[in-house]
Design an enzyme around this catalytic site. Structure first.
Site, short mmCIF file in Angstrom:
data_model
loop_
_atom_site.label_atom_id
_atom_site.label_comp_id
_atom_site.label_asym_id
_atom_site.label_seq_id
_atom_site.Cartn_x
_atom_site.Cartn_y
_atom_site.Cartn_z
N ASP A 290 0.63 -1.17 -0.43
CA ASP A 290 -0.13 -0.04 0.21
C ASP A 290 0.72 0.90 -0.14
O ASP A 290 1.77 0.79 0.59
CB ASP A 290 -0.51 0.05 1.25
CG ASP A 290 0.09 -0.11 2.95
OD1 ASP A 290 0.29 1.43 2.70
OD2 ASP A 290 0.07 -0.60 2.96
N ASP B 152 0.67 3.60 2.23
CA ASP B 152 0.02 4.40 3.98
C ASP B 152 -1.22 5.61 3.34
O ASP B 152 -1.07 4.95 2.29
CB ASP B 152 2.15 4.61 4.41
CG ASP B 152 1.59 5.05 5.75
OD1 ASP B 152 1.26 4.08 5.70
OD2 ASP B 152 2.03 5.97 5.97
#
Ligand code: ADE
Length: 285
Positions: free
Chosen positions: A219, A221
């Protein structure tokens, strides 16, 4: 002194989220090991990859009931050492702090920034006669370069999307970072972010065990501007990307393990043990 001919490599593999259930090893059997620092996260699975002895330990236990702050990192590493492992190859899911590190990429760690504050950082804490010294372990280089080079070579051969270097920011968790924290970690030079590299990498150094870590970027973040709010990190996005990327990591580990067994480890291990001994604090006046 063991000669290189007699040397038989045994590799400790610590799997993060997901690398724990697969029929990962051939001829496998489970063993239970206790240590002076308590029990490891799970039973150890002993077996082989391409005829190379390996021992697999799932960092959070099979059912993921042990959170990152509660993992007994000292017991995990000591158990793998007691099981006869000399080197450690680990995987970890992580967020990206850099536009170029995309979900689905792998990141070969070469440095870290430690933002944890609740964890035991040393075996040499005065509580055990076996470690009755003060040791100030140097953390450069944090990750073993011989292992990193093998992983990098194999990533290139397999044409996997990967990054040769990555500074991992390890946060305490269990919560993810705030946006201000995420942006600050970027300014500090972090490329990736997780909750487990520290103190694992530090404790491996204290035991004289060469250690390499493959980050699985799941991901971005939460630092990205101008994206939909649903695109920021959450558990569902981590698990989804992890599941989609896991086969790359498993295939990579299968290629890396036999290559690691071709390295002459004895001089490297000797250097590691000497380095630990040289950093026991002795007062010389
Ligand atoms: N593990 C996976 N993604 C993460 C993130 N964004 N922060 C901390 N740990 C993570």
């Amino acid at each position: 002194m063991v000669s290189t001919n007699e040397f038989e490599l045994k590799i400790g593999i610590i799997g993060g989220t997901g690398l724990n259930n697969v029929n990962f090893l051939q001829d496998s059997h489970e063993i239970e090991i206790d240590t002076i620092f308590g029990a490891p996260s799970d039973k150890l699975l002993c077996g082989k990859i391409n005829n190379v002895e390996c021992v697999l330990l799932s960092r959070h236990d099979k059912n993921h009931l042990t959170g990152p702050s509660n993992v007994n990192y000292r017991a995990n590493l000591l158990a793998l050492k007691k099981a006869g492992c000399q080197i450690l190859l680990v995987t970890t899911a992580c967020g990206s702090l850099n536009e170029n590190y995309k979900p689905g990429d792998l990141a070969i760690l070469d440095d870290f920034i430690d933002r944890t504050y609740k964890r035991e950082q040393s075996f040499f804490d005065g509580s055990k006669v076996e470690f009755a010294k003060i040791c100030h372990i140097p953390m450069y280089p944090a990750f073993n370069n011989e292992m990193r080079q093998v992983i990098i070579d194999e990533c290139k051969k397999m044409a996997i999307g990967f990054h040769e270097k990555s500074t991992m920011v390890t946060i305490e968790g269990p919560r993810f970072s705030s946006r201000a924290e995420s942006k600050m970690f970027q300014q500090w030079g972090g490329h990736t972010i997780n909750m487990t590299t520290c103190p694992e990498v530090v404790l491996a150094k204290e035991l004289g065990m060469p250690y390499a870590s493959i980050g699985i970027v799941t991901d971005y973040d939460c630092w990205r501007d101008n994206v939909d709010d649903t695109e920021h990190v959450d558990v569902a996005s981590v698990l989804k990307t992890f599941k989609e990327t896991l086969h790359k990591v498993t295939n990579l580990v299968y290629e890396v393990v036999p290559r690691l067994a071709q390295i002459d480890w004895q001089p490297i291990l000797d250097k590691h043990s000497k380095m630990v001994e040289n950093n026991y604090f002795r007062l010389i006046l």
